[in-house]
Design a protein around this motif. Structure first.
Motif, PDB file in Angstrom:
ATOM      1  N   ASN A  55       0.820  -1.205   0.000  1.00 22.04           N
ATOM      2  CA  ASN A  55       0.000   0.000   0.000  1.00 22.04           C
ATOM      3  C   ASN A  55       0.860   1.265   0.000  1.00 22.04           C
ATOM      4  N   ARG A  56       1.529   1.474  -1.146  1.00 28.11           N
ATOM      5  CA  ARG A  56       2.363   2.655  -1.361  1.00 28.11           C
ATOM      6  C   ARG A  56       2.128   3.156  -2.777  1.00 28.11           C
ATOM      7  N   PRO A  57       2.469   4.415  -3.078  1.00 26.13           N
ATOM      8  CA  PRO A  57       2.270   4.937  -4.433  1.00 26.13           C
ATOM      9  C   PRO A  57       2.991   4.094  -5.482  1.00 26.13           C
ATOM     10  N   MET A  58       2.402   4.000  -6.680  1.00 26.48           N
ATOM     11  CA  MET A  58       2.966   3.233  -7.791  1.00 26.48           C
ATOM     12  C   MET A  58       3.607   4.196  -8.782  1.00 26.48           C
ATOM     13  N   ASP A  59       4.925   4.077  -8.990  1.00 31.33           N
ATOM     14  CA  ASP A  59       5.545   4.922 -10.006  1.00 31.33           C
ATOM     15  C   ASP A  59       5.270   4.343 -11.391  1.00 31.33           C
ATOM     16  N   ASP A  60       5.727   5.053 -12.419  1.00 33.97           N
ATOM     17  CA  ASP A  60       5.412   4.642 -13.795  1.00 33.97           C
ATOM     18  C   ASP A  60       5.948   3.257 -14.107  1.00 33.97           C
ATOM     19  N   GLN A  61       7.145   2.942 -13.621  1.00 30.96           N
ATOM     20  CA  GLN A  61       7.743   1.644 -13.898  1.00 30.96           C
ATOM     21  C   GLN A  61       6.913   0.517 -13.310  1.00 30.96           C
ATOM     22  N   ILE A  62       6.467   0.695 -12.066  1.00 32.36           N
ATOM     23  CA  ILE A  62       5.673  -0.352 -11.427  1.00 32.36           C
ATOM     24  C   ILE A  62       4.324  -0.503 -12.136  1.00 32.36           C
ATOM     25  N   GLN A  63       3.764   0.596 -12.619  1.00 39.58           N
ATOM     26  CA  GLN A  63       2.509   0.501 -13.366  1.00 39.58           C
ATOM     27  C   GLN A  63       2.675  -0.358 -14.623  1.00 39.58           C
ATOM     28  N   VAL A  64       3.796  -0.160 -15.335  1.00 41.08           N
ATOM     29  CA  VAL A  64       4.034  -0.952 -16.540  1.00 41.08           C
ATOM     30  C   VAL A  64       4.278  -2.418 -16.173  1.00 41.08           C
ATOM     31  N   LEU A  65       5.051  -2.650 -15.109  1.00 45.17           N
ATOM     32  CA  LEU A  65       5.270  -4.025 -14.653  1.00 45.17           C
ATOM     33  C   LEU A  65       3.957  -4.698 -14.284  1.00 45.17           C
ATOM     34  N   ALA A  74      -2.137  -7.938  -4.643  1.00 47.97           N
ATOM     35  CA  ALA A  74      -2.269  -6.668  -3.931  1.00 47.97           C
ATOM     36  C   ALA A  74      -2.454  -6.953  -2.452  1.00 47.97           C
ATOM     37  N   ALA A  75      -1.674  -6.259  -1.647  1.00 44.32           N
ATOM     38  CA  ALA A  75      -1.791  -6.411  -0.193  1.00 44.32           C
ATOM     39  C   ALA A  75      -2.850  -5.451   0.322  1.00 44.32           C
ATOM     40  N   ASP A  76      -4.040  -5.974   0.543  1.00 47.28           N
ATOM     41  CA  ASP A  76      -5.148  -5.227   1.157  1.00 47.28           C
ATOM     42  C   ASP A  76      -5.338  -3.847   0.530  1.00 47.28           C
ATOM     43  N   GLY A  77      -4.935  -2.772   1.221  1.00 54.46           N
ATOM     44  CA  GLY A  77      -5.178  -1.415   0.765  1.00 54.46           C
ATOM     45  C   GLY A  77      -4.505  -1.055  -0.540  1.00 54.46           C
ATOM     46  N   ALA A  78      -3.540  -1.859  -0.999  1.00 52.42           N
ATOM     47  CA  ALA A  78      -2.927  -1.598  -2.301  1.00 52.42           C
ATOM     48  C   ALA A  78      -3.956  -1.686  -3.409  1.00 52.42           C
ATOM     49  N   ALA A  79      -5.026  -2.465  -3.182  1.00 49.98           N
ATOM     50  CA  ALA A  79      -6.091  -2.566  -4.187  1.00 49.98           C
ATOM     51  C   ALA A  79      -6.772  -1.217  -4.393  1.00 49.98           C
ATOM     52  N   ASN A  80      -6.875  -0.421  -3.345  1.00 55.37           N
ATOM     53  CA  ASN A  80      -7.438   0.927  -3.495  1.00 55.37           C
ATOM     54  C   ASN A  80      -6.593   1.766  -4.444  1.00 55.37           C
ATOM     55  N   ARG A  81      -5.286   1.609  -4.356  1.00 49.70           N
ATOM     56  CA  ARG A  81      -4.387   2.408  -5.198  1.00 49.70           C
ATOM     57  C   ARG A  81      -4.505   2.018  -6.661  1.00 49.70           C
ATOM     58  N   THR A  82      -4.561   0.715  -6.963  1.00 51.10           N
ATOM     59  CA  THR A  82      -4.711   0.309  -8.360  1.00 51.10           C
ATOM     60  C   THR A  82      -6.071   0.749  -8.904  1.00 51.10           C
ATOM     61  N   PHE A  83      -7.083   0.787  -8.053  1.00 52.63           N
ATOM     62  CA  PHE A  83      -8.419   1.216  -8.465  1.00 52.63           C
ATOM     63  C   PHE A  83      -8.464   2.720  -8.699  1.00 52.63           C
ATOM     64  N   THR A 192      12.399 -18.241 -10.483  1.00 53.04           N
ATOM     65  CA  THR A 192      11.268 -17.339 -10.485  1.00 53.04           C
ATOM     66  C   THR A 192      11.632 -16.062  -9.743  1.00 53.04           C
ATOM     67  N   CYS A 193      11.264 -14.948 -10.329  1.00 49.53           N
ATOM     68  CA  CYS A 193      11.572 -13.648  -9.741  1.00 49.53           C
ATOM     69  C   CYS A 193      10.270 -12.981  -9.323  1.00 49.53           C
ATOM     70  N   LEU A 194      10.156 -12.619  -8.065  1.00 48.90           N
ATOM     71  CA  LEU A 194       8.996 -11.899  -7.552  1.00 48.90           C
ATOM     72  C   LEU A 194       9.407 -10.456  -7.311  1.00 48.90           C
ATOM     73  N   VAL A 195       8.776  -9.532  -8.032  1.00 52.05           N
ATOM     74  CA  VAL A 195       9.051  -8.113  -7.832  1.00 52.05           C
ATOM     75  C   VAL A 195       8.116  -7.586  -6.751  1.00 52.05           C
ATOM     76  N   VAL A 196       8.682  -6.934  -5.758  1.00 50.14           N
ATOM     77  CA  VAL A 196       7.896  -6.370  -4.653  1.00 50.14           C
ATOM     78  C   VAL A 196       8.068  -4.857  -4.675  1.00 50.14           C
ATOM     79  N   SER A 197       6.958  -4.146  -4.667  1.00 51.50           N
ATOM     80  CA  SER A 197       6.994  -2.687  -4.662  1.00 51.50           C
ATOM     81  C   SER A 197       6.295  -2.161  -3.415  1.00 51.50           C
ATOM     82  N   GLY A 198       6.874  -1.137  -2.820  1.00 55.84           N
ATOM     83  CA  GLY A 198       6.248  -0.511  -1.654  1.00 55.84           C
ATOM     84  C   GLY A 198       6.804  -0.965  -0.333  1.00 55.84           C
TER      85      GLY A 198
END
Length: 328
Positions: A55-65, A74-83, A192-198
């Motif tokens: 649940n942190r802001p998504m920069d342009d790179q993370i949006q493309v990823l 999405a971890a709980d409140g992160a869904a609000n950000r994508t919405f 396998t690579c898991l990218v974690v943002s926030g």
């Protein structure tokens, strides 16, 4: 950099022979060796890899990823950000939304239910954060073969482990210097690579808790666990991941990574860390919280070799961030 400049300037041979006895004992075993290279497509966002969004802001790179991801968590409140993100076209719905589910808004939950997102209510688990619950979910999905292999532009996920022979210690730190790239690449297995943002940013207690969650899951040393997903932490300034005990070769991506880097020991103190390829190499420095760190270090070569007997956090400063902060 810190006190690494005061480290003994011993030769490769002396560094090899000065390794702790426990390290020399382990040379009789099959030692884990990790090969790390972050592909340009991961920085550009075009890689198709699983993405876990906190649940942190998504920069342009993370949006493309996120758009290109083959698995979106999405971890709980992160869904609000994508919405809420006002972009066109709208961001794809999360594949899974996991956590206490006490932060996601009612209208967002209704919308993503219609979009087919799978919800995982873990409010009964009072001992884990939303991030930890999402990591548990990811491992369960991997265990049931529900995570497609990550791919990048050249079909190589961001970091790859392999198990080398007992000669790896001498190959890296012996009198003839580090092994060649070809020698170390032999027998490499895709991971396998898991990218974690926030992970970083916001409340300090949550950031420390996030790092602890990563440490708890990033310390594999066995042959079976060497194929576990590698968590790559990406934000607008840094790329970082945990180095488990063993040997590591880190190859710099000069297109996206500045020469600035750091090594942090956030677990038990150790004086067993050995490096080659840094401007200020480590050779017996006592590292750990309350002791020394290696911040503001620099690549002195295209590759860095590291031995550690305890998990370390490797940090690289992104090139665009370095230009903005004038660290180079």
């Amino acid at each position: 950099r810190d006190d690494t400049e005061k480290t003994d300037k011993r030769t490769n041979s002396e560094a090899h022979h000065s390794m702790p006895e426990s390290v020399q004992d382990r040379q009789a075993q099959r030692l884990a060796h990790w090969w790390h290279y972050i592909d340009s497509s991961l920085y550009k966002g075009t890689a198709q890899v699983p993405v876990l969004m906190l649940n942190r802001p998504m920069d342009d790179q993370i949006q493309v990823l996120w758009r290109n991801s083959n698995l979106r968590i999405a971890a709980d409140g992160a869904a609000n950000r994508t919405f809420d993100l006002a972009v066109a076209p709208p961001l794809p719905a999360p594949s899974h939304i996991c956590g206490d589910l006490d932060s996601i808004r009612h209208n967002v939950r209704e919308f993503y239910t219609r979009e087919g997102s799978v919800f995982h209510d873990r409010s009964g688990d009072l001992d884990s954060t939303d991030f930890g619950k999402c990591l548990d979910l990811f491992e369960r999905l991997r265990g049931s073969n529900q995570v497609p292999p990550g791919t990048t532009a050249d079909n190589k996920p961001g970091t790859r482990p392999t198990l080398n022979t007992e000669k790896i210690a001498e190959a890296l730190f012996g009198p003839e210097g580090p092994a060649t790239v070809d020698a170390l690449q032999a027998g490499v297995t895709l991971d396998t690579c898991l990218v974690v943002s926030g992970v970083l940013g916001g409340r300090l207690d949550q950031q420390i808790s996030n790092l602890n969650s990563i440490y708890r899951r990033g310390t594999c040393t066995t042959e079976a666990n060497a194929k576990q997903a590698t968590m790559v932490l990406l934000d607008e300034n840094n790329m970082s991941f945990v180095l488990p005990p063993g040997f590591h070769t880190i190859v710099r991506n000069p297109e996206h990574e500045s020469s600035t880097c750091g090594i942090m020991c956030l677990s038990k103190p150790t004086d067993a860390v050995r490096t080659q390829g840094l401007r200020w190499n480590l050779d017996g420095l006592l590292m750990g919280m309350g002791h020394e760190t290696s911040s503001s270090n620099e690549f002195a070569a295209d590759q860095v070799q590291i031995y550690t007997d305890t998990p370390l956090l490797w940090i690289t400063v992104r090139k665009d961030a370095a230009a903005l902060s004038n660290v180079q």
